[in-house]
Design a protein around this motif. Structure first.
Motif, PDB file in Angstrom:
ATOM      1  N   ARG A   6      42.200  37.242  35.370  1.00 16.32           N
ATOM      2  CA  ARG A   6      42.277  37.524  36.702  1.00 16.32           C
ATOM      3  C   ARG A   6      42.704  38.846  36.746  1.00 16.32           C
ATOM      4  O   ARG A   6      42.098  39.701  37.671  1.00 16.32           O
ATOM      5  N   VAL A   7      43.823  39.508  35.977  1.00 17.64           N
ATOM      6  CA  VAL A   7      44.341  40.935  36.265  1.00 17.64           C
ATOM      7  C   VAL A   7      43.404  41.527  35.306  1.00 17.64           C
ATOM      8  O   VAL A   7      42.983  42.607  36.361  1.00 17.64           O
ATOM      9  N   ILE A  32      34.902  56.896  43.364  1.00 17.89           N
ATOM     10  CA  ILE A  32      35.197  57.757  44.291  1.00 17.89           C
ATOM     11  C   ILE A  32      35.874  59.119  44.055  1.00 17.89           C
ATOM     12  O   ILE A  32      35.634  60.085  44.873  1.00 17.89           O
ATOM     13  N   SER A  33      36.450  59.184  42.891  1.00 18.04           N
ATOM     14  CA  SER A  33      37.167  60.468  42.582  1.00 18.04           C
ATOM     15  C   SER A  33      36.358  61.287  41.691  1.00 18.04           C
ATOM     16  O   SER A  33      36.603  62.467  41.475  1.00 18.04           O
ATOM     17  N   LYS A  78      43.307  24.457  36.517  1.00 16.95           N
ATOM     18  CA  LYS A  78      43.692  25.969  36.381  1.00 16.95           C
ATOM     19  C   LYS A  78      42.356  26.277  35.479  1.00 16.95           C
ATOM     20  O   LYS A  78      42.242  25.869  34.183  1.00 16.95           O
ATOM     21  N   SER A 130      41.704  44.620  38.247  1.00 16.41           N
ATOM     22  CA  SER A 130      42.190  46.034  37.719  1.00 16.41           C
ATOM     23  C   SER A 130      40.825  46.748  37.343  1.00 16.41           C
ATOM     24  O   SER A 130      40.834  47.882  37.757  1.00 16.41           O
ATOM     25  N   THR A 132      39.250  47.631  40.739  1.00  9.02           N
ATOM     26  CA  THR A 132      40.021  48.680  41.339  1.00  9.02           C
ATOM     27  C   THR A 132      39.875  50.221  40.642  1.00  9.02           C
ATOM     28  O   THR A 132      39.711  51.445  41.014  1.00  9.02           O
ATOM     29  N   ALA A 133      39.854  50.233  39.229  1.00  2.75           N
ATOM     30  CA  ALA A 133      39.670  51.358  38.274  1.00  2.75           C
ATOM     31  C   ALA A 133      38.448  51.798  38.438  1.00  2.75           C
ATOM     32  O   ALA A 133      38.129  52.997  38.507  1.00  2.75           O
ATOM     33  N   ILE A 143      41.292  34.764  42.296  1.00  2.62           N
ATOM     34  CA  ILE A 143      42.648  35.259  42.452  1.00  2.62           C
ATOM     35  C   ILE A 143      43.989  34.254  42.107  1.00  2.62           C
ATOM     36  O   ILE A 143      44.913  34.674  41.527  1.00  2.62           O
ATOM     37  N   THR A 144      43.677  33.111  42.387  1.00  2.32           N
ATOM     38  CA  THR A 144      44.763  32.009  42.227  1.00  2.32           C
ATOM     39  C   THR A 144      44.561  31.367  40.669  1.00  2.32           C
ATOM     40  O   THR A 144      45.512  30.901  40.056  1.00  2.32           O
ATOM     41  N   THR A 147      37.779  53.371  42.079  1.00  2.00           N
ATOM     42  CA  THR A 147      38.707  54.553  42.046  1.00  2.00           C
ATOM     43  C   THR A 147      37.881  55.762  41.297  1.00  2.00           C
ATOM     44  O   THR A 147      37.956  56.859  41.698  1.00  2.00           O
ATOM     45  N   MET A 153      41.137  56.827  35.036  1.00  2.00           N
ATOM     46  CA  MET A 153      40.503  55.636  35.559  1.00  2.00           C
ATOM     47  C   MET A 153      39.574  55.568  34.587  1.00  2.00           C
ATOM     48  O   MET A 153      39.133  54.085  34.262  1.00  2.00           O
ATOM     49  N   LEU A 204      41.125  53.875  31.714  1.00  2.00           N
ATOM     50  CA  LEU A 204      41.633  52.508  32.003  1.00  2.00           C
ATOM     51  C   LEU A 204      40.692  51.536  32.202  1.00  2.00           C
ATOM     52  O   LEU A 204      40.881  50.441  31.084  1.00  2.00           O
ATOM     53  N   PRO A 258      45.997  34.281  33.446  1.00  2.00           N
ATOM     54  CA  PRO A 258      46.202  35.458  34.086  1.00  2.00           C
ATOM     55  C   PRO A 258      45.566  36.674  33.599  1.00  2.00           C
ATOM     56  O   PRO A 258      45.283  37.698  34.256  1.00  2.00           O
TER      57      PRO A 258
END
Lengths: 192, 92
Positions: free
Chosen positions: A29-30, A44-45, A22, A34, A37-38, A182-183, A41, A56, A59, A26
């Motif tokens: 990875r999170v 594009i916004s 490992k 995140s 994505t933030a 991811i894992t 987003t 965003m 965030l 976590p």
């Protein structure tokens, strides 16, 4: 985080699958997905949906703040001390990479580590200029807006290089680095 | 716990594809005539009581960054030919 250390020489010569370890906790990875994505987003916004764009942005700022703290107190491979290398090491690594003979690292390699720092610095600057644009002092001030956009474009360029680096390193060492992010798991191959 | 790791990105992703997308900006129609200058637009907004910071062309409208009479940050969208105010956005 428990690290798995299995000495393959004592394995008795049988065909056993390479040990898994490992690597990414976590938080890392999170944070990573995140942030992707933030940032995407927010991008594009922009100028389309101001409220979403601003949230965003906050965030992103929150995420990089947590990551910087985690870089100091976090798990082994999350710590800056684990992946910040001197410039000469980074350059030597990049040179080796162009010949596809760079050393494999379990955590971030020197170039990847430098990329983490560059992205954190850029996103901090994007957040700072973004917040400035919501203040009375810098309301409608053109140079702040231009600087904000310039650093965003710089960040997008770095993201492109980051993805290219991940592809090269994945092919070079025949491993799926995206899957690992991811894992959290990687194959603990013996040193070559 | 594991599901939680994917919840945050998923929510953001869902938000980003949601259909209620446009709120920023404005559209101005019939803009083929002679456009007012930035100075003229700035003067008109000032006469309306705004404290103007910057005039910019945004798609089909002029976008004016200003403060309203109560000192709030506003973006005023004005028709480039007629100078009519199409929309006023308050900065959240």
């Amino acid at each position: 985080m428990t690290e798995l250390h299995i000495d393959q020489a004592t394995d008795g010569g049988g065909v056993t699958p390479p040990p898994k370890v490992k690597v990414w906790d976590p938080v890392v990875r999170v944070f990573h997905w995140s942030l992707v994505t933030a940032f995407f987003t927010a991008w594009i916004s922009a100028e389309e949906w101001d409220r979403v764009h601003e949230w965003m942005g906050y965030l992103v700022l929150g995420l990089i703040t947590v990551r910087i703290l985690w870089g100091i107190i976090g798990a082994r491979h999350a710590r800056f001390a684990d992946f910040v290398y001197r410039p000469s090491t980074i350059l030597a690594f990049l040179r080796d990479s162009t010949h596809l003979r760079a050393k494999r690292y379990l955590g971030h390699n020197p170039a990847g580590g430098a990329m983490v720092m560059a992205l954190l610095a850029c996103l901090a600057a994007v957040s700072a200029t973004g917040i400035m644009l919501t203040s009375d002092t810098f309301w409608g001030v053109e140079w702040v807006e231009e600087l904000h956009e310039f650093i965003v474009n710089l960040t997008l360029g770095l993201v492109g290089l980051h993805i290219a680096g991940v592809v090269v390193a994945s092919l070079e060492h025949r491993e799926n680095l995206v899957g690992s992010m991811i894992t959290g798991w990687k194959t603990n191959l013996p040193k070559r | 716990m594991r599901k939680l790791y994917f919840a945050v990105p998923s929510i953001i992703a869902a938000l980003s594809i949601s259909p209620a997308f446009a709120s920023g900006g404005a559209q101005c129609e019939n803009t083929s005539g002679e456009w007012l200058s930035h100075e003229a637009i700035s003067t008109m907004a000032t006469e309306m009581g705004y404290d103007v910071r910057r005039v910019e062309t945004d798609d089909s409208c002029y976008e004016v960054y200003a403060f309203d009479q109560s000192g709030r940050r506003v973006e005023i969208y004005m028709h480039p030919v007629t100078g009519v105010v199409v929309k006023v956005e308050h900065d959240s």
